[in-house]
Design a protein around this motif. Structure first.
Motif, PDB file in Angstrom:
ATOM      1  N   THR A  78      21.327 -24.138 -21.163  1.00  0.00           N
ATOM      2  CA  THR A  78      20.303 -25.113 -21.535  1.00  0.00           C
ATOM      3  C   THR A  78      21.020 -26.242 -22.268  1.00  0.00           C
ATOM      4  O   THR A  78      22.212 -26.123 -22.577  1.00  0.00           O
ATOM      5  CB  THR A  78      19.220 -24.486 -22.442  1.00  0.00           C
ATOM      6  N   PRO A  79      20.336 -27.338 -22.577  1.00  0.00           N
ATOM      7  CA  PRO A  79      21.010 -28.406 -23.320  1.00  0.00           C
ATOM      8  C   PRO A  79      21.581 -27.970 -24.661  1.00  0.00           C
ATOM      9  O   PRO A  79      22.494 -28.623 -25.181  1.00  0.00           O
ATOM     10  CB  PRO A  79      19.894 -29.449 -23.501  1.00  0.00           C
ATOM     11  N   SER A  80      21.091 -26.874 -25.260  1.00  0.00           N
ATOM     12  CA  SER A  80      21.583 -26.449 -26.567  1.00  0.00           C
ATOM     13  C   SER A  80      22.294 -25.094 -26.552  1.00  0.00           C
ATOM     14  O   SER A  80      22.782 -24.654 -27.587  1.00  0.00           O
ATOM     15  CB  SER A  80      20.419 -26.387 -27.565  1.00  0.00           C
ATOM     16  N   VAL A  81      22.366 -24.418 -25.406  1.00  0.00           N
ATOM     17  CA  VAL A  81      23.009 -23.098 -25.310  1.00  0.00           C
ATOM     18  C   VAL A  81      24.119 -23.175 -24.271  1.00  0.00           C
ATOM     19  O   VAL A  81      23.905 -23.659 -23.156  1.00  0.00           O
ATOM     20  CB  VAL A  81      21.991 -22.003 -24.925  1.00  0.00           C
ATOM     21  N   GLU A  82      25.301 -22.672 -24.653  1.00  0.00           N
ATOM     22  CA  GLU A  82      26.468 -22.735 -23.780  1.00  0.00           C
ATOM     23  C   GLU A  82      27.177 -21.382 -23.770  1.00  0.00           C
ATOM     24  O   GLU A  82      27.365 -20.756 -24.814  1.00  0.00           O
ATOM     25  CB  GLU A  82      27.420 -23.825 -24.278  1.00  0.00           C
ATOM     26  N   LEU A  83      27.592 -20.941 -22.580  1.00  0.00           N
ATOM     27  CA  LEU A  83      28.416 -19.750 -22.410  1.00  0.00           C
ATOM     28  C   LEU A  83      29.785 -20.190 -21.921  1.00  0.00           C
ATOM     29  O   LEU A  83      29.890 -21.109 -21.095  1.00  0.00           O
ATOM     30  CB  LEU A  83      27.782 -18.788 -21.405  1.00  0.00           C
TER      31      LEU A  83
ATOM     32  N   MET B 284      45.257 -14.905 -26.324  1.00  0.00           N
ATOM     33  CA  MET B 284      43.917 -14.340 -26.463  1.00  0.00           C
ATOM     34  C   MET B 284      43.043 -14.776 -25.293  1.00  0.00           C
ATOM     35  O   MET B 284      43.150 -15.913 -24.811  1.00  0.00           O
ATOM     36  CB  MET B 284      43.258 -14.805 -27.769  1.00  0.00           C
ATOM     37  N   ALA B 285      42.197 -13.867 -24.848  1.00  0.00           N
ATOM     38  CA  ALA B 285      41.145 -14.168 -23.867  1.00  0.00           C
ATOM     39  C   ALA B 285      39.809 -13.874 -24.530  1.00  0.00           C
ATOM     40  O   ALA B 285      39.618 -12.795 -25.109  1.00  0.00           O
ATOM     41  CB  ALA B 285      41.322 -13.328 -22.607  1.00  0.00           C
ATOM     42  N   GLN B 286      38.892 -14.828 -24.459  1.00  0.00           N
ATOM     43  CA  GLN B 286      37.623 -14.694 -25.156  1.00  0.00           C
ATOM     44  C   GLN B 286      36.462 -15.080 -24.244  1.00  0.00           C
ATOM     45  O   GLN B 286      36.607 -15.919 -23.343  1.00  0.00           O
ATOM     46  CB  GLN B 286      37.583 -15.595 -26.403  1.00  0.00           C
ATOM     47  N   VAL B 287      35.340 -14.446 -24.495  1.00  0.00           N
ATOM     48  CA  VAL B 287      34.069 -14.839 -23.899  1.00  0.00           C
ATOM     49  C   VAL B 287      33.114 -15.084 -25.053  1.00  0.00           C
ATOM     50  O   VAL B 287      32.967 -14.225 -25.937  1.00  0.00           O
ATOM     51  CB  VAL B 287      33.508 -13.753 -22.956  1.00  0.00           C
ATOM     52  N   GLY B 288      32.505 -16.248 -25.074  1.00  0.00           N
ATOM     53  CA  GLY B 288      31.672 -16.582 -26.220  1.00  0.00           C
ATOM     54  C   GLY B 288      30.443 -17.374 -25.828  1.00  0.00           C
ATOM     55  O   GLY B 288      30.251 -17.772 -24.673  1.00  0.00           O
ATOM     56  N   SER B 289      29.597 -17.589 -26.804  1.00  0.00           N
ATOM     57  CA  SER B 289      28.388 -18.396 -26.632  1.00  0.00           C
ATOM     58  C   SER B 289      28.305 -19.377 -27.784  1.00  0.00           C
ATOM     59  O   SER B 289      28.842 -19.137 -28.873  1.00  0.00           O
ATOM     60  CB  SER B 289      27.136 -17.518 -26.584  1.00  0.00           C
ATOM     61  N   TYR B 290      27.618 -20.475 -27.524  1.00  0.00           N
ATOM     62  CA  TYR B 290      27.503 -21.535 -28.519  1.00  0.00           C
ATOM     63  C   TYR B 290      26.071 -22.054 -28.490  1.00  0.00           C
ATOM     64  O   TYR B 290      25.517 -22.341 -27.425  1.00  0.00           O
ATOM     65  CB  TYR B 290      28.483 -22.664 -28.199  1.00  0.00           C
ATOM     66  N   ILE B 291      25.470 -22.145 -29.659  1.00  0.00           N
ATOM     67  CA  ILE B 291      24.094 -22.634 -29.779  1.00  0.00           C
ATOM     68  C   ILE B 291      24.086 -23.785 -30.774  1.00  0.00           C
ATOM     69  O   ILE B 291      24.627 -23.665 -31.880  1.00  0.00           O
ATOM     70  CB  ILE B 291      23.129 -21.521 -30.245  1.00  0.00           C
ATOM     71  N   GLU B 292      23.490 -24.888 -30.377  1.00  0.00           N
ATOM     72  CA  GLU B 292      23.406 -26.066 -31.241  1.00  0.00           C
ATOM     73  C   GLU B 292      21.950 -26.466 -31.393  1.00  0.00           C
ATOM     74  O   GLU B 292      21.232 -26.652 -30.407  1.00  0.00           O
ATOM     75  CB  GLU B 292      24.195 -27.230 -30.643  1.00  0.00           C
ATOM     76  N   LEU B 293      21.517 -26.593 -32.627  1.00  0.00           N
ATOM     77  CA  LEU B 293      20.159 -27.016 -32.939  1.00  0.00           C
ATOM     78  C   LEU B 293      20.234 -28.314 -33.720  1.00  0.00           C
ATOM     79  O   LEU B 293      20.918 -28.394 -34.739  1.00  0.00           O
ATOM     80  CB  LEU B 293      19.417 -25.951 -33.754  1.00  0.00           C
ATOM     81  N   GLU B 294      19.538 -29.320 -33.224  1.00  0.00           N
ATOM     82  CA  GLU B 294      19.561 -30.636 -33.867  1.00  0.00           C
ATOM     83  C   GLU B 294      18.168 -30.976 -34.361  1.00  0.00           C
ATOM     84  O   GLU B 294      17.182 -30.841 -33.639  1.00  0.00           O
ATOM     85  CB  GLU B 294      20.028 -31.704 -32.877  1.00  0.00           C
ATOM     86  N   THR B 295      18.098 -31.413 -35.602  1.00  0.00           N
ATOM     87  CA  THR B 295      16.824 -31.831 -36.184  1.00  0.00           C
ATOM     88  C   THR B 295      16.890 -33.312 -36.489  1.00  0.00           C
ATOM     89  O   THR B 295      17.950 -33.859 -36.802  1.00  0.00           O
ATOM     90  CB  THR B 295      16.525 -31.053 -37.474  1.00  0.00           C
ATOM     91  N   ALA B 296      15.748 -33.953 -36.360  1.00  0.00           N
ATOM     92  CA  ALA B 296      15.711 -35.398 -36.593  1.00  0.00           C
ATOM     93  C   ALA B 296      15.888 -35.698 -38.071  1.00  0.00           C
ATOM     94  O   ALA B 296      15.508 -34.940 -38.936  1.00  0.00           O
ATOM     95  CB  ALA B 296      14.392 -35.956 -36.098  1.00  0.00           C
TER      96      ALA B 296
END
Length: 530
Positions: free
Chosen positions: A488-493, A518-530
């Motif tokens: 999604t625009p705010s969730v990344e694998l 190193m080998a990694q699998v991760g997720s990233y979540i970004e939340l932006e507030t006005a």
């Protein structure tokens, strides 16, 4: 006949054709030396016919303008024919109807004349034949002209029918919320009629998730409807979402030139100014609108938020950490930022930190001046400079170490490449041993991101650092590759590969093997507030 349009009945169109043919007939009589009735009567009849023809065309044009204007209030209730189809069809259908009637009259005349010829004497038959022979060329020319007009009217009518059918279905699907069906039908309309502005605008709305395509379609709509301020506002909104604030403000200026009192244009421009961190200009825009519309509660709330963003701010800072070796850190402090009516904001940060391992405790004091600037929506620059004081411990006295950071971030507005470059110098404070040995990291690095598809990105990371302590100097290099998928625009694998190298082992208090992979699998979540 075409009801409601002046001069478009069968008799009216016959008069128009006859009036426009009168100058040609008058010229023919003059060339042949025959007697004529004079050019005054001819000019008067031709002028009357011209006025009637202009009225027919103006009526069709006004109908098109009225239908186009009604779509701003009831967008799905009317289907707008493309271009100048209304005035053209008004004339073409009328002339085509006249040609059909004349053709029918001529056919009936031939049938009736054949029956009457059996009872007419030879001398009368010859005279009537001569008269008919003299009249036939004019009638034949008129019939040929009518047939040509009717032939052109049929394709135009067919085109209007083809555009109206899919367009009506597309509007119904759009109103029902069926985006996929509406997109398919609007695309079918544009395949038949590329100049259909209504279908162009709706298709752009359905493609807002694809900024490049939506922006291209909205620009196309503005080219088709240059007098509609909503097209300019749509382009400005897409540019603002992409971070191209300067261009967005220019498009809002064009919209306000066409509609100075339009709320969406005034408020949209103010919101873009807030995003561009030009809060002073945004506050002026909000204030001007509220002066004329004091009951607008939404704008009043946005004005209050803009004033808070522009006002001086004090933010407390609390942080800490604990690792598996029992090392703990606790940091307390705060930041103060000055008033910032423009895109540059200045501030200061002061912190006090305690680093413990259960036996030893060392304190650090930090003072940093900060500046953040966004000269353009796609470019952001952060700079910090100051010093860190380490308390005296053991036999060593207190020390003062210069620290700072410069970070430059740029991202292509339409989801294209991105570059993040950072240079920094700071004291490593993860444990009392590192602080006691005065380990300082001086590092420069960059992250480059390239989009491979709409949701797939390739990211490269490179850093080099010098780690200095009170008794040695070491170097570290880091290389990494990342393949990321935006769910999604705010969730990344992502899947990542990292390689870290040190030039030599160290006893300063940090782990420094020759090579780490190193080998990694991760997720990233970004939340932006006005």
């Amino acid at each position: 006949m075409t009801a409601g349009l002046p001069g478009t009945g069968i008799g009216g169109m016959f008069y128009l054709v006859s009036a426009f043919a009168t100058p040609l007939w008058q010229a023919y009589l003059r060339v042949r030396g025959r007697r004529s009735h004079g050019w005054g009567l001819v000019a008067a009849q031709t002028a009357i016919a011209g006025v009637i023809l202009a009225a027919v065309w103006a009526t069709g044009w006004l109908l098109g303008v009225a239908l186009r204007a009604s779509q701003h209030f009831i967008p799905t209730a009317t289907t707008l024919p493309p271009g100048n189809l209304l005035p053209a069809l008004a004339l073409l259908f009328s002339v085509g109807t006249l040609a059909a009637v004349l053709l029918g009259v001529e056919l009936l005349r031939l049938c009736v004349r054949r029956r009457a010829d059996r009872e007419i004497p030879i001398d009368r038959h010859q005279s009537r034949r001569a008269v008919a022979a003299g009249e036939r060329p004019g009638r034949v020319l008129l019939l040929v002209f009518g047939a040509v007009v009717a032939a052109h009217a049929r394709p135009a009518a067919a085109q209007g029918t083809l555009a109206t059918g899919p367009l009506g279905r597309a509007d119904s699907a759009f109103a029902a919320g069926d985006a996929r069906a509406a997109e398919r039908e609007y695309a079918a309309v544009l395949a038949t009629d590329p100049w259909n502005s209504h279908a162009t605008y709706r298709l752009a709305q359905l493609h807002r998730h694809d900024p490049r395509l939506a922006l291209r379609l909205f620009r196309r709509y503005v080219a088709l409807e240059p007098s509609d301020p909503w097209g300019y506002m749509a382009v400005a909104d897409m540019l603002a979402r992409a971070g191209r604030y300067g261009e967005a403000l220019r498009w809002y200026h064009d919209a306000l030139r066409l509609a100075p009192g339009e709320r969406d244009a005034v408020v949209g421009r103010a919101r873009t100014l807030v995003r561009a961190r030009r809060t002073g200009a945004a506050i002026a825009a909000y204030t001007g609108w509220l002066r004329a519309h004091p009951t607008d509660a939404e704008v009043r709330r946005e004005l209050a938020a803009a004033r808070v963003a522009a006002a001086p701010a004090i933010t407390p800072l609390v942080g800490g950490s604990r690792d598996s070796d029992g090392n703990t850190t606790l940091r307390l402090g705060g930041t103060a930022e000055l008033a910032a009516p423009g895109p540059t904001r200045l501030g200061v940060r002061v912190t006090r930190e305690q680093v413990r391992d259960g036996v030893t405790a060392i304190g650090l004091d930090e003072l940093t001046l900060r500046a953040t600037a966004r000269p353009e929506g796609a470019l952001q620059i952060d700079a910090e400079g100051g010093a860190t004081r380490v308390d005296a411990v053991g036999g060593a006295g207190a020390t003062l170490t210069p620290t700072g950071q410069v970070r430059v971030r740029w991202r292509e507005p339409m989801g294209g490449p991105a570059v993040d470059v950072r240079a920094r110098r700071n004291v490593i404070d993860a444990s009392p041993l590192l602080v006691t040995n005065r380990v300082v990291r001086t590092e420069i690095g960059a992250i480059v991101e390239l989009p491979l598809a709409s949701r797939l990105k390739l990211r490269g990371i490179g850093r080099t650092a010098a780690l200095s302590s009170s008794f040695d100097l070491n170097h570290r290099t880091t290389l990494a590759g990342v393949v990321a998928v935006a769910v999604t625009p705010s969730v990344e694998l992502s899947g990542q590969m990292h390689e870290i190298r040190y030039s030599r082992p160290s006893s300063a208090g940090y782990f420094a093997p020759r090579l780490i992979q190193m080998a990694q699998v991760g997720s990233y979540i970004e939340l932006e507030t006005a």
